[in-house]
Design a protein around this motif. Structure first.
Motif, PDB file in Angstrom:
ATOM      1  N   ASN A  26     -46.209  -5.375 -65.171  1.00 12.63           N
ATOM      2  CA  ASN A  26     -45.873  -4.175 -65.933  1.00 12.63           C
ATOM      3  C   ASN A  26     -45.395  -3.079 -64.986  1.00 12.63           C
ATOM      4  O   ASN A  26     -45.380  -3.271 -63.775  1.00 12.63           O
ATOM      5  CB  ASN A  26     -47.047  -3.711 -66.821  1.00 12.63           C
ATOM      6  CG  ASN A  26     -48.268  -3.284 -66.034  1.00 12.63           C
ATOM      7  OD1 ASN A  26     -48.190  -2.487 -65.098  1.00 12.63           O
ATOM      8  ND2 ASN A  26     -49.442  -3.795 -66.422  1.00 12.63           N
ATOM      9  N   ASP A  27     -45.023  -1.944 -65.564  1.00 11.19           N
ATOM     10  CA  ASP A  27     -44.392  -0.896 -64.762  1.00 11.19           C
ATOM     11  C   ASP A  27     -45.314   0.295 -64.510  1.00 11.19           C
ATOM     12  O   ASP A  27     -44.841   1.422 -64.326  1.00 11.19           O
ATOM     13  CB  ASP A  27     -43.094  -0.417 -65.418  1.00 11.19           C
ATOM     14  CG  ASP A  27     -43.320   0.155 -66.822  1.00 11.19           C
ATOM     15  OD1 ASP A  27     -44.460   0.104 -67.326  1.00 11.19           O
ATOM     16  OD2 ASP A  27     -42.335   0.660 -67.418  1.00 11.19           O
TER      17      ASP A  27
ATOM     18  N   GLN B  39     -53.765  -4.304 -64.722  1.00 15.61           N
ATOM     19  CA  GLN B  39     -53.731  -4.135 -63.271  1.00 15.61           C
ATOM     20  C   GLN B  39     -55.120  -4.223 -62.638  1.00 15.61           C
ATOM     21  O   GLN B  39     -55.248  -4.489 -61.445  1.00 15.61           O
ATOM     22  CB  GLN B  39     -53.070  -2.810 -62.914  1.00 15.61           C
ATOM     23  CG  GLN B  39     -51.592  -2.730 -63.251  1.00 15.61           C
ATOM     24  CD  GLN B  39     -50.761  -3.740 -62.475  1.00 15.61           C
ATOM     25  OE1 GLN B  39     -50.905  -3.886 -61.267  1.00 15.61           O
ATOM     26  NE2 GLN B  39     -49.915  -4.471 -63.181  1.00 15.61           N
ATOM     27  N   MET B  40     -56.173  -4.003 -63.427  1.00 17.26           N
ATOM     28  CA  MET B  40     -57.531  -4.020 -62.891  1.00 17.26           C
ATOM     29  C   MET B  40     -58.204  -5.391 -62.966  1.00 17.26           C
ATOM     30  O   MET B  40     -59.275  -5.587 -62.398  1.00 17.26           O
ATOM     31  CB  MET B  40     -58.406  -2.994 -63.627  1.00 17.26           C
ATOM     32  CG  MET B  40     -57.981  -1.537 -63.418  1.00 17.26           C
ATOM     33  SD  MET B  40     -57.842  -1.062 -61.665  1.00 17.26           S
ATOM     34  CE  MET B  40     -56.040  -1.046 -61.462  1.00 17.26           C
ATOM     35  N   ILE B  41     -57.587  -6.357 -63.630  1.00 16.09           N
ATOM     36  CA  ILE B  41     -58.220  -7.674 -63.775  1.00 16.09           C
ATOM     37  C   ILE B  41     -58.586  -8.299 -62.429  1.00 16.09           C
ATOM     38  O   ILE B  41     -59.681  -8.861 -62.288  1.00 16.09           O
ATOM     39  CB  ILE B  41     -57.323  -8.610 -64.610  1.00 16.09           C
ATOM     40  CG1 ILE B  41     -57.265  -8.127 -66.066  1.00 16.09           C
ATOM     41  CG2 ILE B  41     -57.855 -10.047 -64.569  1.00 16.09           C
ATOM     42  CD1 ILE B  41     -56.311  -8.913 -66.950  1.00 16.09           C
ATOM     43  N   PRO B  42     -57.743  -8.222 -61.389  1.00 11.81           N
ATOM     44  CA  PRO B  42     -58.146  -8.814 -60.112  1.00 11.81           C
ATOM     45  C   PRO B  42     -59.414  -8.194 -59.524  1.00 11.81           C
ATOM     46  O   PRO B  42     -60.098  -8.834 -58.721  1.00 11.81           O
ATOM     47  CB  PRO B  42     -56.939  -8.544 -59.203  1.00 11.81           C
ATOM     48  CG  PRO B  42     -55.785  -8.400 -60.136  1.00 11.81           C
ATOM     49  CD  PRO B  42     -56.353  -7.709 -61.336  1.00 11.81           C
TER      50      PRO B  42
ATOM     51  N   TYR C 193     -51.236  -9.438 -56.100  1.00 10.60           N
ATOM     52  CA  TYR C 193     -50.227  -8.535 -55.559  1.00 10.60           C
ATOM     53  C   TYR C 193     -48.809  -8.914 -55.985  1.00 10.60           C
ATOM     54  O   TYR C 193     -47.886  -8.106 -55.848  1.00 10.60           O
ATOM     55  CB  TYR C 193     -50.287  -8.506 -54.027  1.00 10.60           C
ATOM     56  CG  TYR C 193     -51.620  -8.042 -53.467  1.00 10.60           C
ATOM     57  CD1 TYR C 193     -52.521  -7.322 -54.231  1.00 10.60           C
ATOM     58  CD2 TYR C 193     -51.974  -8.347 -52.161  1.00 10.60           C
ATOM     59  CE1 TYR C 193     -53.744  -6.907 -53.719  1.00 10.60           C
ATOM     60  CE2 TYR C 193     -53.189  -7.929 -51.628  1.00 10.60           C
ATOM     61  CZ  TYR C 193     -54.067  -7.214 -52.416  1.00 10.60           C
ATOM     62  OH  TYR C 193     -55.277  -6.823 -51.895  1.00 10.60           O
ATOM     63  N   GLY C 194     -48.648 -10.139 -56.477  1.00 12.79           N
ATOM     64  CA  GLY C 194     -47.350 -10.585 -56.948  1.00 12.79           C
ATOM     65  C   GLY C 194     -47.259 -10.562 -58.460  1.00 12.79           C
ATOM     66  O   GLY C 194     -46.664  -9.670 -59.053  1.00 12.79           O
ATOM     67  N   GLU C 195     -47.904 -11.535 -59.099  1.00 13.53           N
ATOM     68  CA  GLU C 195     -47.825 -11.652 -60.556  1.00 13.53           C
ATOM     69  C   GLU C 195     -48.333 -10.417 -61.288  1.00 13.53           C
ATOM     70  O   GLU C 195     -47.676  -9.904 -62.201  1.00 13.53           O
ATOM     71  CB  GLU C 195     -48.608 -12.869 -61.023  1.00 13.53           C
ATOM     72  CG  GLU C 195     -47.979 -14.206 -60.713  1.00 13.53           C
ATOM     73  CD  GLU C 195     -48.791 -15.339 -61.294  1.00 13.53           C
ATOM     74  OE1 GLU C 195     -48.829 -15.475 -62.529  1.00 13.53           O
ATOM     75  OE2 GLU C 195     -49.417 -16.086 -60.505  1.00 13.53           O
ATOM     76  N   VAL C 196     -49.522  -9.948 -60.916  1.00 14.24           N
ATOM     77  CA  VAL C 196     -50.147  -8.867 -61.673  1.00 14.24           C
ATOM     78  C   VAL C 196     -49.359  -7.572 -61.533  1.00 14.24           C
ATOM     79  O   VAL C 196     -49.043  -6.902 -62.525  1.00 14.24           O
ATOM     80  CB  VAL C 196     -51.619  -8.673 -61.249  1.00 14.24           C
ATOM     81  CG1 VAL C 196     -52.215  -7.432 -61.913  1.00 14.24           C
ATOM     82  CG2 VAL C 196     -52.447  -9.900 -61.610  1.00 14.24           C
TER      83      VAL C 196
ATOM     84  N   ALA D 243     -50.295   1.764 -74.834  1.00 15.19           N
ATOM     85  CA  ALA D 243     -49.496   0.950 -73.914  1.00 15.19           C
ATOM     86  C   ALA D 243     -49.866   1.250 -72.463  1.00 15.19           C
ATOM     87  O   ALA D 243     -49.964   0.333 -71.632  1.00 15.19           O
ATOM     88  CB  ALA D 243     -48.010   1.199 -74.152  1.00 15.19           C
ATOM     89  N   PHE D 244     -50.082   2.529 -72.154  1.00 12.99           N
ATOM     90  CA  PHE D 244     -50.469   2.924 -70.796  1.00 12.99           C
ATOM     91  C   PHE D 244     -51.824   2.323 -70.434  1.00 12.99           C
ATOM     92  O   PHE D 244     -51.996   1.748 -69.343  1.00 12.99           O
ATOM     93  CB  PHE D 244     -50.514   4.446 -70.705  1.00 12.99           C
ATOM     94  CG  PHE D 244     -51.024   4.977 -69.395  1.00 12.99           C
ATOM     95  CD1 PHE D 244     -50.188   5.053 -68.287  1.00 12.99           C
ATOM     96  CD2 PHE D 244     -52.336   5.417 -69.257  1.00 12.99           C
ATOM     97  CE1 PHE D 244     -50.660   5.549 -67.070  1.00 12.99           C
ATOM     98  CE2 PHE D 244     -52.810   5.911 -68.056  1.00 12.99           C
ATOM     99  CZ  PHE D 244     -51.966   5.980 -66.957  1.00 12.99           C
ATOM    100  N   LEU D 245     -52.807   2.437 -71.323  1.00 17.38           N
ATOM    101  CA  LEU D 245     -54.143   1.916 -71.030  1.00 17.38           C
ATOM    102  C   LEU D 245     -54.137   0.396 -70.924  1.00 17.38           C
ATOM    103  O   LEU D 245     -54.893  -0.174 -70.122  1.00 17.38           O
ATOM    104  CB  LEU D 245     -55.136   2.382 -72.089  1.00 17.38           C
ATOM    105  CG  LEU D 245     -55.374   3.897 -72.166  1.00 17.38           C
ATOM    106  CD1 LEU D 245     -56.418   4.213 -73.233  1.00 17.38           C
ATOM    107  CD2 LEU D 245     -55.796   4.476 -70.816  1.00 17.38           C
ATOM    108  N   GLN D 246     -53.306  -0.264 -71.712  1.00 21.02           N
ATOM    109  CA  GLN D 246     -53.171  -1.716 -71.596  1.00 21.02           C
ATOM    110  C   GLN D 246     -52.673  -2.095 -70.207  1.00 21.02           C
ATOM    111  O   GLN D 246     -53.164  -3.046 -69.590  1.00 21.02           O
ATOM    112  CB  GLN D 246     -52.208  -2.244 -72.664  1.00 21.02           C
ATOM    113  CG  GLN D 246     -51.929  -3.741 -72.598  1.00 21.02           C
ATOM    114  CD  GLN D 246     -53.095  -4.602 -73.017  1.00 21.02           C
ATOM    115  OE1 GLN D 246     -53.941  -4.175 -73.795  1.00 21.02           O
ATOM    116  NE2 GLN D 246     -53.150  -5.825 -72.506  1.00 21.02           N
TER     117      GLN D 246
END
Length: 246
Positions: free
Chosen positions: A44-45, A222-225, A37-40, A214-217
């Motif tokens: 990105n935006d 954001q989904m790694i967690p 919730y912090g780093e991830v 760039a959007f898909l990256q």
């Protein structure tokens, strides 16, 4: 130490449920939330609405029905996702996950909606009929994958079902844009694992409807967690491969 940005997101996602320092898992939870919730999130935006739609689709892809249910109130109350968007996301999962995996998510969605007092608009979001589902589905395929798809439905029973059912019954519905639907499908596939050929195809489809590399990256990061590193790294490799051919 519990990061302020992580704490803020926790409060948005789970209002009224602060972390308990006496919980035996407190240290683990703080470390996880500081990262997730912090780093991830700050890495990105990606806007909150797309992040949450992607998260819901990813939860469906990996079978995370409990987390999916916990996230629904936050999606509705804090992140700008509409009830009909959640329902459309769940419905669309049927084509990529099958009813065996989707039905628990439909049940959980209805349960949480009842608890929250969500009143759904009873108006149908269908835009076609039994007679027009194939041609409208074919049109959606062509809009995503190119005009070569116009005769795809003629290639056999499964090809016909892909046009009429996968695209005609779901993609043509109101409630989500074509770009939203392709991002959601991207998340269904990356979260399942073992669907790399289809993932690559839908990466190209995402590009064609305006969801660039760039959007898909950002979505993957954001989904790694929620799905861990192995499937995320596979998705990044697929993205790089398809982007390199553009």
């Amino acid at each position: 130490m519990y990061r302020d940005d992580a704490k803020k997101i926790h409060e948005l996602m789970f209002p009224g449920y602060p972390l308990d320092e006496n919980d035996p898992d407190y240290d683990y939870t703080v470390r996880y939330e500081n990262w997730a919730y912090g780093e991830v999130i700050s890495a990105n935006d990606l806007d909150p609405r797309h992040r949450m739609l992607a998260t819901l689709a990813t939860m469906m892809g990996c079978g995370g029905v409990d987390e999916f249910g916990y996230l629904i109130p936050a999606c509705l109350n804090s992140f700008g996702v509409k009830p009909e968007e959640i329902k459309e996301l769940v419905y669309q999962g049927t084509a990529y996950l099958g009813i065996g995996r989707v039905f628990p998510f439909l049940q959980r969605t209805n349960e949480v909606f009842r608890q929250l007092g969500v009143r759904e608009n009873p108006e149908s979001r269908l835009t076609n009929t039994d007679e027009t589902r194939q041609p409208t589905g074919t049109r959606a395929q062509a809009d995503i994958f190119g005009e070569r798809m116009l005769d795809f439905w003629k290639g056999g029973t499964v090809n016909y079902w892909l046009a009429s059912n996968c695209f005609g019954d779901y993609y043509t519905r109101k409630g989500l844009s074509l770009a939203d639907r392709e991002m959601i499908t991207f998340c269904f596939l990356l979260a399942q694992g073992g669907c790399e050929p289809q993932l690559k195809s839908h990466i190209a489809g995402n590009f064609n409807v305006g969801n660039d590399s760039a959007f898909l990256q950002k979505v993957i990061e954001q989904m790694i967690p929620y799905i861990g590193y192995p499937r995320s790294l596979n998705a990044i490799a697929c993205l790089k491969e398809v982007a390199g051919k553009q």
